[in-house]
Design a protein around this motif. Structure first.
Motif, PDB file in Angstrom:
ATOM      1  N   PRO A 146      25.815  63.228  71.849  1.00  0.00           N
ATOM      2  CA  PRO A 146      24.418  62.456  72.027  1.00  0.00           C
ATOM      3  C   PRO A 146      23.287  63.326  71.559  1.00  0.00           C
ATOM      4  N   THR A 147      23.299  64.641  71.450  1.00  0.00           N
ATOM      5  CA  THR A 147      22.104  65.563  71.362  1.00  0.00           C
ATOM      6  C   THR A 147      21.478  65.688  72.627  1.00  0.00           C
ATOM      7  N   CYS A 148      20.698  66.746  72.691  1.00  0.00           N
ATOM      8  CA  CYS A 148      19.895  67.126  73.698  1.00  0.00           C
ATOM      9  C   CYS A 148      18.995  68.141  73.138  1.00  0.00           C
ATOM     10  N   GLY A 149      18.094  68.861  74.028  1.00  0.00           N
ATOM     11  CA  GLY A 149      17.325  69.871  73.798  1.00  0.00           C
ATOM     12  C   GLY A 149      17.802  71.151  73.230  1.00  0.00           C
ATOM     13  N   ARG A 150      19.106  71.180  73.383  1.00  0.00           N
ATOM     14  CA  ARG A 150      19.781  72.541  72.909  1.00  0.00           C
ATOM     15  C   ARG A 150      20.257  72.309  71.464  1.00  0.00           C
ATOM     16  N   THR A 151      20.157  70.981  70.999  1.00  0.00           N
ATOM     17  CA  THR A 151      20.423  70.972  69.364  1.00  0.00           C
ATOM     18  C   THR A 151      19.627  71.420  68.495  1.00  0.00           C
ATOM     19  N   GLU A 152      20.077  72.182  67.646  1.00  0.00           N
ATOM     20  CA  GLU A 152      19.106  72.810  66.655  1.00  0.00           C
ATOM     21  C   GLU A 152      19.445  72.614  65.291  1.00  0.00           C
ATOM     22  N   ILE A 153      20.143  71.448  64.945  1.00  0.00           N
ATOM     23  CA  ILE A 153      20.322  70.873  63.516  1.00  0.00           C
ATOM     24  C   ILE A 153      19.963  69.406  63.611  1.00  0.00           C
ATOM     25  N   ASP A 154      19.618  68.743  62.523  1.00  0.00           N
ATOM     26  CA  ASP A 154      19.545  67.423  62.603  1.00  0.00           C
ATOM     27  C   ASP A 154      20.797  66.651  62.642  1.00  0.00           C
ATOM     28  N   LEU A 155      21.259  66.854  63.987  1.00  0.00           N
ATOM     29  CA  LEU A 155      22.652  66.164  64.293  1.00  0.00           C
ATOM     30  C   LEU A 155      22.754  64.560  64.135  1.00  0.00           C
ATOM     31  N   ILE A 156      21.694  63.951  64.321  1.00  0.00           N
ATOM     32  CA  ILE A 156      21.721  62.340  64.315  1.00  0.00           C
ATOM     33  C   ILE A 156      21.805  62.123  62.719  1.00  0.00           C
ATOM     34  N   GLY A 157      21.053  62.676  61.796  1.00  0.00           N
ATOM     35  CA  GLY A 157      21.235  62.643  60.495  1.00  0.00           C
ATOM     36  C   GLY A 157      22.794  62.888  59.954  1.00  0.00           C
ATOM     37  N   LEU A 158      23.062  64.044  60.248  1.00  0.00           N
ATOM     38  CA  LEU A 158      24.334  64.689  59.955  1.00  0.00           C
ATOM     39  C   LEU A 158      25.451  63.606  60.412  1.00  0.00           C
ATOM     40  N   ALA A 159      25.672  63.017  61.542  1.00  0.00           N
ATOM     41  CA  ALA A 159      26.494  62.124  61.867  1.00  0.00           C
ATOM     42  C   ALA A 159      26.385  60.930  61.360  1.00  0.00           C
ATOM     43  N   HIS A 160      25.421  60.389  61.122  1.00  0.00           N
ATOM     44  CA  HIS A 160      25.467  59.339  60.237  1.00  0.00           C
ATOM     45  C   HIS A 160      25.864  59.435  58.707  1.00  0.00           C
ATOM     46  N   GLU A 161      25.418  60.494  58.254  1.00  0.00           N
ATOM     47  CA  GLU A 161      25.904  60.748  56.676  1.00  0.00           C
ATOM     48  C   GLU A 161      27.329  60.862  56.883  1.00  0.00           C
ATOM     49  N   VAL A 162      28.089  61.757  57.497  1.00  0.00           N
ATOM     50  CA  VAL A 162      29.485  61.930  57.852  1.00  0.00           C
ATOM     51  C   VAL A 162      30.288  60.608  58.145  1.00  0.00           C
ATOM     52  N   GLU A 163      29.687  59.834  58.989  1.00  0.00           N
ATOM     53  CA  GLU A 163      30.237  58.364  59.095  1.00  0.00           C
ATOM     54  C   GLU A 163      30.381  57.692  57.836  1.00  0.00           C
ATOM     55  N   SER A 164      29.157  57.655  57.232  1.00  0.00           N
ATOM     56  CA  SER A 164      29.100  56.893  55.933  1.00  0.00           C
ATOM     57  C   SER A 164      30.167  57.360  54.916  1.00  0.00           C
ATOM     58  N   ARG A 165      30.172  58.553  54.790  1.00  0.00           N
ATOM     59  CA  ARG A 165      31.038  59.043  53.716  1.00  0.00           C
ATOM     60  C   ARG A 165      32.709  58.979  54.103  1.00  0.00           C
ATOM     61  N   LEU A 166      32.798  59.004  55.452  1.00  0.00           N
ATOM     62  CA  LEU A 166      34.238  58.869  55.964  1.00  0.00           C
ATOM     63  C   LEU A 166      34.857  57.322  55.624  1.00  0.00           C
ATOM     64  N   ALA A 167      33.760  56.409  55.486  1.00  0.00           N
ATOM     65  CA  ALA A 167      34.200  54.958  55.366  1.00  0.00           C
ATOM     66  C   ALA A 167      35.296  54.880  54.328  1.00  0.00           C
ATOM     67  N   GLY A 168      35.253  55.656  53.157  1.00  0.00           N
ATOM     68  CA  GLY A 168      36.187  55.434  52.164  1.00  0.00           C
ATOM     69  C   GLY A 168      37.318  56.011  52.287  1.00  0.00           C
ATOM     70  N   ILE A 169      37.881  56.805  53.395  1.00  0.00           N
ATOM     71  CA  ILE A 169      39.176  57.480  53.775  1.00  0.00           C
ATOM     72  C   ILE A 169      39.727  56.773  54.787  1.00  0.00           C
ATOM     73  N   ASP A 170      41.161  56.659  54.205  1.00  0.00           N
ATOM     74  CA  ASP A 170      42.104  55.796  54.919  1.00  0.00           C
ATOM     75  C   ASP A 170      43.150  56.805  55.566  1.00  0.00           C
ATOM     76  N   ALA A 171      42.651  57.387  56.764  1.00  0.00           N
ATOM     77  CA  ALA A 171      43.658  58.576  57.185  1.00  0.00           C
ATOM     78  C   ALA A 171      43.475  58.373  58.964  1.00  0.00           C
ATOM     79  N   ASP A 172      44.586  58.723  59.592  1.00  0.00           N
ATOM     80  CA  ASP A 172      44.763  58.694  61.019  1.00  0.00           C
ATOM     81  C   ASP A 172      44.323  60.021  61.501  1.00  0.00           C
ATOM     82  N   ILE A 173      42.889  60.344  61.447  1.00  0.00           N
ATOM     83  CA  ILE A 173      42.447  61.739  61.859  1.00  0.00           C
ATOM     84  C   ILE A 173      41.392  61.471  62.912  1.00  0.00           C
ATOM     85  N   THR A 174      40.824  62.332  63.591  1.00  0.00           N
ATOM     86  CA  THR A 174      39.715  62.719  64.442  1.00  0.00           C
ATOM     87  C   THR A 174      38.802  63.684  63.932  1.00  0.00           C
ATOM     88  N   VAL A 175      37.691  63.159  63.573  1.00  0.00           N
ATOM     89  CA  VAL A 175      36.671  64.226  63.268  1.00  0.00           C
ATOM     90  C   VAL A 175      35.352  64.182  64.304  1.00  0.00           C
TER      91      VAL A 175
END
Length: 354
Positions: A267-296
């Protein structure tokens, strides 16, 4: 209590419901059933989203007569006719190959009408869903209980069940919905104690997508975790495909459906030193086309990040302007922040494809 592994089993177009079968996901078309091009296009979209069973509103004979053409154009998709008041619509749909009928026997007139529907469905092995709604209970029950209660809702269901049983019909599924989450949960719990039939779960009239998904997840999820419920519909004022996505997500969260990518992100906090929210959304969007039983895993700092990333199949754990790329518990390499998403997706695609 009749949990989903010991309820009676019925079948809708080859999809088993109850008796330990996998929990299926339903949705309902929101276009006119008589508009065959529009309704078949929506059925295909729902199927592509992962819908197991599709319901159609049948308010008139033109819609009922469309069933045979729809069945021809979308073979293999179990279809449910949603009917109120006019038993002749149920007879027409049964004759034209519908896979399941949603009707309340107490609302279709004389006993001979109920008998005719029961006979037509029995001859064609078409199950019937009795759908009780807290907002439309019979007047005698409202007078008895004063307002919609779990007991009133279940008593209404029992009355409708009795009408079908008196005709020798027992291939029944039951829903007991309300717009109140606590009332809905209480009604289903009581039904699970008293009725051997498979239960169609849902919270009705939940609103637009955000609030509707939250309310549905609380109500449906609580029941599923107790072993109650055999098929579900998330009711949203939104594109029906969103109902399907939400339903599948609820089943996955409850541990009742596997497959597909599971994204874990902090969920992020004051220790986060990268744009994690933006990164998570970008990863989620790009994973949409992958059909595999995996945890990322997409994690933001050194507290839980490395541990979560190690538990995932693939992941990143952020640092100061950079992050560590993980694969099945092993560090692959350190990557600059701006390259984390590309590096993670390249690693995943190299192993599981798209």
């Amino acid at each position: 209590m009749y949990t989903r592994d010991i309820t009676k089993r019925i079948s809708a177009g080859g999809v088993p419901i109850g008796g330990g079968a996998a929990v299926s996901v339903q949705s309902m078309c929101n276009v006119h059933t008589w508009d065959i091009p529009a309704v078949t296009a929506q059925i295909r979209a729902l199927r592509a989203a992962g819908c197991d069973i599709v319901r159609l509103a049948v308010p008139d004979m033109e819609s009922a007569r469309a069933v045979s053409s729809i069945k021809e154009l979308v073979p293999g998709v179990p279809l449910v006719a949603d009917i109120h008041f006019d038993y002749r619509l149920a007879l027409e749909c049964a004759a034209r190959g519908i896979d399941k009928i949603r009707i309340n026997p107490g609302n279709i007139g004389a006993k001979e009408n109920v008998a005719a529907v029961a006979r037509a469905c029995a001859e064609r092995h078409v199950p019937i869903r009795i759908g009780v709604n807290g907002g439309s209970l019979e007047k005698p029950l409202l007078a008895k209980y004063g307002h919609p209660t779990a007991e009133a809702i279940v008593e209404s269901a029992k009355g409708h069940i009795r009408l079908l049983n008196d005709c020798g019909f027992d291939d029944i599924c039951v829903s007991l919905k309300s717009s109140s989450v606590p009332l809905t949960v209480a009604a289903y719990r009581l039904a699970a104690e008293e009725l051997p039939y498979p239960l169609h779960l849902g919270v009705t009239e939940t609103g637009t997508a955000y609030n509707g998904v939250v309310r549905s997840a609380v109500g449906i999820g609580a029941l599923l975790m107790e072993g109650i419920g055999d098929t579900i519909r998330v009711s949203l004022t939104a594109d029906p495909a969103e109902e399907v996505k939400a339903g599948i997500a609820i089943l996955k969260a409850a541990g009742l459906r596997g497959g597909g990518v599971r994204l874990v992100s902090c969920p992020t906090c004051g220790r986060t030193e990268i744009d994690l929210i933006g990164l998570a959304h970008e990863v989620e969007s790009r994973l949409a086309g992958i059909d595999a039983d995996i945890t990322v895993a997409v994690m933001g700092c050194v507290v839980n990040g490395p541990g979560e990333a190690r538990e995932a199949d693939y992941g990143v754990a952020g640092g100061r302007g950079c992050g560590l790329l993980f694969k099945k518990g092993e560090i692959v390499r350190k990557v600059p922040e701006e390259g984390l998403c590309d590096a993670l997706l390249a690693l995943i695609e190299s192993e599981v494809g798209r």
